[in-house]
Design a protein around this motif. Structure first.
Motif, short mmCIF file in Angstrom:
data_model
loop_
_atom_site.label_atom_id
_atom_site.label_comp_id
_atom_site.label_asym_id
_atom_site.label_seq_id
_atom_site.Cartn_x
_atom_site.Cartn_y
_atom_site.Cartn_z
N ILE A 228 0.86 -1.17 0.00
CA ILE A 228 0.00 0.00 0.00
C ILE A 228 0.90 1.23 0.00
N ILE A 229 0.78 2.05 -1.03
CA ILE A 229 1.49 3.33 -1.08
C ILE A 229 0.47 4.41 -0.71
N TYR A 230 0.73 5.10 0.38
CA TYR A 230 -0.20 6.10 0.90
C TYR A 230 0.44 7.48 0.77
N SER A 231 -0.33 8.44 0.26
CA SER A 231 0.21 9.79 0.13
C SER A 231 -0.90 10.82 0.31
N THR A 232 -0.48 12.02 0.73
CA THR A 232 -1.38 13.16 0.80
C THR A 232 -0.60 14.40 0.38
N CYS A 233 -1.31 15.48 0.10
CA CYS A 233 -0.66 16.77 -0.11
C CYS A 233 -0.97 17.66 1.10
N SER A 234 -0.83 17.07 2.28
CA SER A 234 -1.08 17.78 3.54
C SER A 234 0.17 17.72 4.41
N TYR A 235 0.36 18.77 5.22
CA TYR A 235 1.45 18.77 6.20
C TYR A 235 1.00 18.25 7.57
N SER A 236 -0.28 18.11 7.78
CA SER A 236 -0.81 17.83 9.11
C SER A 236 -0.44 16.41 9.57
N ALA A 294 4.27 7.34 2.03
CA ALA A 294 4.73 6.20 2.82
C ALA A 294 4.36 4.92 2.10
N CYS A 295 5.03 3.83 2.47
CA CYS A 295 4.77 2.53 1.86
C CYS A 295 4.71 1.48 2.96
N LEU A 296 3.71 0.61 2.88
CA LEU A 296 3.56 -0.47 3.84
C LEU A 296 3.32 -1.78 3.11
N ARG A 297 3.83 -2.86 3.69
CA ARG A 297 3.63 -4.19 3.11
C ARG A 297 2.62 -4.97 3.95
N LYS A 298 1.68 -5.59 3.27
CA LYS A 298 0.63 -6.37 3.94
C LYS A 298 1.16 -7.77 4.26
N ARG A 299 1.06 -8.19 5.50
CA ARG A 299 1.66 -9.45 5.93
C ARG A 299 0.64 -10.56 6.15
N GLU A 300 -0.59 -10.35 5.76
CA GLU A 300 -1.63 -11.36 6.00
C GLU A 300 -2.46 -11.54 4.74
N SER A 301 -3.15 -12.67 4.69
CA SER A 301 -4.09 -12.91 3.60
C SER A 301 -5.50 -12.58 4.09
N THR A 302 -6.25 -11.89 3.26
CA THR A 302 -7.65 -11.61 3.57
C THR A 302 -8.55 -12.27 2.54
N GLY A 303 -8.06 -13.36 1.94
CA GLY A 303 -8.85 -14.12 0.99
C GLY A 303 -8.49 -13.79 -0.45
N ASN A 304 -9.10 -14.52 -1.36
CA ASN A 304 -8.87 -14.33 -2.79
C ASN A 304 -10.21 -14.24 -3.51
N VAL A 305 -10.28 -13.34 -4.46
CA VAL A 305 -11.51 -13.15 -5.20
C VAL A 305 -11.82 -14.39 -6.03
N HIS A 306 -13.10 -14.73 -6.07
CA HIS A 306 -13.53 -15.87 -6.89
C HIS A 306 -13.73 -15.39 -8.32
N VAL A 307 -12.99 -15.99 -9.23
CA VAL A 307 -13.09 -15.62 -10.64
C VAL A 307 -14.13 -16.52 -11.31
N ARG A 308 -15.21 -15.90 -11.75
CA ARG A 308 -16.27 -16.65 -12.43
C ARG A 308 -16.11 -16.49 -13.94
N LYS A 309 -16.03 -17.58 -14.63
CA LYS A 309 -15.94 -17.53 -16.09
C LYS A 309 -17.26 -17.01 -16.66
N ASN A 310 -17.13 -16.16 -17.65
CA ASN A 310 -18.32 -15.60 -18.31
C ASN A 310 -18.81 -16.60 -19.36
N LYS A 311 -19.78 -17.43 -18.97
CA LYS A 311 -20.27 -18.47 -19.87
C LYS A 311 -21.17 -17.90 -20.96
N ASP A 312 -21.66 -16.67 -20.76
CA ASP A 312 -22.55 -16.06 -21.74
C ASP A 312 -21.80 -15.27 -22.80
#
Length: 471
Positions: A228-236, A294-312
């Motif tokens: 995750i790359i997080y940025s703002t144009c704020s000084y706060s 700033a940059c942060l690395r995610k160290r956990e899995s929160t699941g994987n999206v189910h890819v549905r084939k477009n049969k139509d």
């Protein structure tokens, strides 16, 4: 020339504890300095400017010694460069540190993408096998994002128009998510003094809450070991280091330190609780405006999206696809698909990602729109003209003078001595601007009216006032 700057009530006082903040130097810079002008060159449509000086933290980025009128530069409309504030280009330094082509291909999300500075930067940094999804939350800002990405020319791009919470369904889909979050905007005070009117301590608190909500919404969409790359144009501090501590408290992430050169003037900081690394840009220290990244690395899995084939999915019309192939480069590597009457193309390696995104998001651009087939003739789309997929040799090409190019971009009438008939690319210095249909006694200008130059060109040395009229 010294300007009389009236900062918002309690603004300077609120920053006294901000890391690296020097009130006297900060105030003096805002009173005396003008913002520098910087551009990023599209290396696939490369051009140059006189006396360019490199932006040290970004590839192919340069400061200009003066600000020309970009509106009246045909090369801008051809996608040869992008005008971008220098500090915001620090995203490239982060990408260089975390991106490893051996670990690819990458799927990258630019969540708050309009008008397109970060998206075109990311597009340049990624390979053809990577996929960029550029999302804009606000519907009215989607066209400018799409236009800028069309100009940039890459085909491995999808533009979406969704609220951040929609991405929560795409579990583990993205390897990198860039969140340039809406903020209180204090980093733009020198460049845009009117932004001061909207600043308040209460607004800073509201922005912090919104930033945390956005990050929570998209967190599930980031893959394990993704970034995750997080940025703002704020000084706060509340919108920056405090948000990093909140992320570290709420989720299993680790901070990533980014290598920087001390000569650049960037202030490296760490958050109070978790010592998460952040990078602050102050205009009295760097040649640029205010930024936090700033940059942060995610160290956990929160699941994987189910890819549905477009049969139509309808059976491909191979006869029409064969008609399209001569108009594009590397046709065998492309997946051709139809949307209403329009034919589009994207790399075959992105087909599954495209079909997955279609199930969850509102897509505004998918790869490159080639055009419509009318019998054996292709009625080409403007996207194809500016795309790097375009096989220029399949079309007529008309080289325009500067005056003709400006008239073309304004959709004005102008004289053109052309003997050939048919669809022609309209070029300036061999860079394509768009299409025209050449007829025996006239030319039909197919440059999109939505992006035409609206103001009258005062000549090659146009004023900055004219630039504001660019649609």
């Amino acid at each position: 020339m010294t300007k009389n700057i009236q900062f918002p009530y309690n603004f300077i006082e609120s920053l006294q504890q901000a890391p690296g903040f020097n009130a006297p130097a900060f105030i003096e810079t805002h009173a005396q300095d003008t913002a520098p002008t910087s551009v990023r060159i599209n290396q696939l449509k490369a051009v140059s400017f006189p006396n360019m000086q490199p932006v040290p933290w970004c590839r192919n980025a340069f400061y200009l010694e003066s600000r020309p009128s970009f509106t009246f530069d045909p090369r801008f409309h051809a996608g040869c460069y992008y005008v971008q504030e220098a500090s915001s280009m620090f995203i490239d330094q982060i990408i260089q540190h975390i991106y490893n082509s051996d670990n690819g291909p990458y799927r990258v999300l630019d969540l708050c993408a309009a008008p397109g500075g970060k998206s075109t930067l990311l597009s340049s940094a990624l390979s053809d096998d990577d996929l960029l999804v550029a999302n804009e939350i606000i519907k009215t800002r989607v066209p400018i994002l799409t236009d800028n990405l069309n100009r940039w020319g890459r085909s491995n791009v999808i533009v979406t128009n969704n609220d951040p919470k929609a991405f929560g369904k795409l579990k583990g889909f993205f390897d990198i998510a860039v969140v340039d979050a809406p903020c209180s905007g204090s980093g733009m005070f020198r460049k845009d003094p009117q932004a001061m009117e909207e600043w308040s301590e209460a607004n800073v608190q509201l922005c912090q809450q919104r930033q945390e909500r956005i990050l929570a919404d998209i967190y599930p969409a980031v893959a394990e070991d993704g970034y995750i790359i997080y940025s703002t144009c704020s000084y706060s501090y509340e919108e920056n280091e405090a948000v990093l501590d909140w992320l570290c408290n709420e989720f299993d992430v680790e901070s990533v330190q980014i290598p920087i050169d001390a000569r650049w003037g960037i202030v490296e900081t760490q958050s109070a609780q978790h010592k998460a690394w952040g990078y602050r840009f102050y205009p009295d220290k760097v040649n640029g405006e205010g930024l936090f990244a700033a940059c942060l690395r995610k160290r956990e899995s929160t699941g994987n999206v189910h890819v549905r084939k477009n049969k139509d999915q309808p059976k491909p019309n191979y006869k029409e696809i064969d008609q399209l192939k001569p108009y594009v480069n590397n046709a065998e590597s492309l997946y051709f698909f139809k949307l209403n009457d329009d034919w589009l193309a994207i790399g075959k390696q992105h087909r599954e990602s495209l079909e997955t995104l279609q199930q969850y998001l509102y897509l505004k651009k998918s790869g490159v729109r080639l055009g419509k087939l009318a019998g054996k003739e292709l009625i080409p789309d403007h996207e194809l003209a500016q795309s790097l997929l375009l096989n220029k040799n399949a079309f007529l090409q008309t080289e325009l003078s500067y005056e003709q190019a400006i008239a073309y971009l304004r959709k004005d009438n102008f004289e053109l001595n052309a003997n050939a008939k048919g669809w022609s690319l309209m070029n300036f210095e061999e860079h394509t601007l768009g299409w025209a249909k050449l007829l025996p006694n006239r030319m039909n200008n197919y440059y999109p009216k939505e992006i035409r130059i609206m103001s009258q060109a005062p000549g090659r040395q146009a004023t900055d006032e004219a630039e504001a009229s660019l649609v």
